[in-house]
Design a protein around this motif. Sequence first.
Motif, short mmCIF file in Angstrom:
data_model
loop_
_atom_site.label_atom_id
_atom_site.label_comp_id
_atom_site.label_asym_id
_atom_site.label_seq_id
_atom_site.Cartn_x
_atom_site.Cartn_y
_atom_site.Cartn_z
N ARG A 214 0.83 -1.20 0.00
CA ARG A 214 0.00 0.00 0.00
C ARG A 214 0.87 1.25 0.00
O ARG A 214 0.63 2.21 -0.75
CB ARG A 214 -0.91 0.00 1.23
CG ARG A 214 -1.98 -1.07 1.19
CD ARG A 214 -2.84 -0.99 2.44
NE ARG A 214 -3.87 -2.02 2.42
CZ ARG A 214 -4.76 -2.21 3.39
NH1 ARG A 214 -4.73 -1.41 4.48
NH2 ARG A 214 -5.68 -3.17 3.32
N GLN A 215 1.83 1.21 0.91
CA GLN A 215 2.72 2.36 0.97
C GLN A 215 3.49 2.52 -0.33
O GLN A 215 3.69 3.63 -0.83
CB GLN A 215 3.69 2.18 2.16
CG GLN A 215 4.58 3.40 2.37
CD GLN A 215 5.51 3.22 3.56
OE1 GLN A 215 5.44 2.20 4.27
NE2 GLN A 215 6.35 4.21 3.80
N SER B 282 2.49 1.60 -3.22
CA SER B 282 1.55 2.06 -4.25
C SER B 282 1.35 3.56 -4.14
O SER B 282 1.32 4.28 -5.14
CB SER B 282 0.22 1.32 -4.11
OG SER B 282 -0.73 1.84 -5.01
N ARG B 283 1.20 4.05 -2.87
CA ARG B 283 1.01 5.49 -2.69
C ARG B 283 2.25 6.26 -3.14
O ARG B 283 2.16 7.34 -3.72
CB ARG B 283 0.70 5.79 -1.22
CG ARG B 283 -0.73 5.40 -0.82
CD ARG B 283 -1.09 6.01 0.52
NE ARG B 283 -0.28 5.46 1.59
CZ ARG B 283 -0.60 4.38 2.30
NH1 ARG B 283 -1.72 3.73 2.06
NH2 ARG B 283 0.20 3.96 3.26
N GLN B 284 3.40 5.68 -2.89
CA GLN B 284 4.64 6.33 -3.31
C GLN B 284 4.71 6.42 -4.83
O GLN B 284 5.11 7.45 -5.40
CB GLN B 284 5.84 5.54 -2.75
CG GLN B 284 7.17 6.21 -3.10
CD GLN B 284 8.36 5.41 -2.55
OE1 GLN B 284 8.16 4.42 -1.80
NE2 GLN B 284 9.55 5.84 -2.91
N GLU C 45 2.15 6.42 -6.88
CA GLU C 45 1.17 7.40 -7.34
C GLU C 45 1.70 8.81 -7.15
O GLU C 45 1.49 9.69 -8.00
CB GLU C 45 -0.13 7.22 -6.56
CG GLU C 45 -0.89 5.96 -6.95
CD GLU C 45 -2.17 5.79 -6.14
OE1 GLU C 45 -2.43 6.67 -5.29
OE2 GLU C 45 -2.91 4.82 -6.39
N LYS C 46 2.38 9.04 -6.01
CA LYS C 46 2.95 10.36 -5.76
C LYS C 46 3.99 10.71 -6.81
O LYS C 46 4.03 11.83 -7.34
CB LYS C 46 3.55 10.39 -4.35
CG LYS C 46 4.12 11.74 -3.97
CD LYS C 46 4.69 11.70 -2.56
CE LYS C 46 5.29 13.06 -2.19
NZ LYS C 46 5.89 13.03 -0.82
N LYS D 141 2.35 11.52 -9.97
CA LYS D 141 1.75 12.84 -9.92
C LYS D 141 2.80 13.91 -10.12
O LYS D 141 2.59 14.90 -10.85
CB LYS D 141 1.05 13.03 -8.56
CG LYS D 141 0.16 14.25 -8.47
CD LYS D 141 -1.07 14.09 -9.35
CE LYS D 141 -2.02 15.26 -9.17
NZ LYS D 141 -3.20 15.14 -10.04
#
Length: 269
Positions: free
Chosen positions: A31-32, A34-36, A38-39, A42
């Motif tokens: 999860r972490q 994945s968020r990284q 996505e960041k 972005k």
Amino acid sequence: MIFFINSELQLPQDFEDDVVQEVLKTGTDLRQYSRQIEKELKEVENRSIQDYIKESQNIASLHNQIAACDNILERMESMLMNFQLDLGSISTEILYLQKKSVIMSQQLSNRQLIRGPLSQFIEDMTVSETLIMGIMDAPVTEKEFLLQLQTLNHKINFVKEQSYKEAKSCQDVKEILEKLKIKAMSKIRTYILEQIYKFRKPMTNYQVPQNNMLKYKFFFEFVLANERNVAEEICGEYIGTMSKIYYSYFKSYSTRLMKLQGRVEVPGE
């Protein structure tokens, strides 16, 4: 729990990705991670947008340049189309010039063929100033008069021949040739009659003027060919004069013979 179930369901497919395998080996929280990701995506997207914004003027300039190139290419296309049309016109004109060249070549050939006969026709038909002066002014006994008289006789016969062919140019010279003929006839008649009248002088050796007349026998040929009445007049004068001369010679000869005969008969008596 659902995530883990979905993860377990997707693991067989994700195992094929080298990055996923590396993450699983290190024990990183997905999860972490994945968020990284996505960041980071972005951030990359924002940087890309900023790059596009920075290059917007260049892009607009490029667009304008492309539009200008399109206009130039359009004009070039129009020019090439016009050039193609011009080439078509030139090709048509070349074909026309080729045909015209063939026609002109044929015309030149025809003119060269007719130039000789036409030049001769003009020369035979033209009455030169030399001819006029020779007939009008030259004395009968000069060679110039005889030469021009022969030329005049040729032209008279030529014009007469062309008159039968209805050549219109004959009308232009017919009158002047007639006047020259009359003048030549008058001078020849006067000269020949003067020579004949010389025979009538007492104690004249008629052979001398006869020999002079033989030099100009063409005079009588000209008169006979162009004015038979004058020729008959000259013949009549010549025959009459020579008849009288021969009569006087035979009469004198006969008288002398009679005298000689009388002298021969006297001793016999």
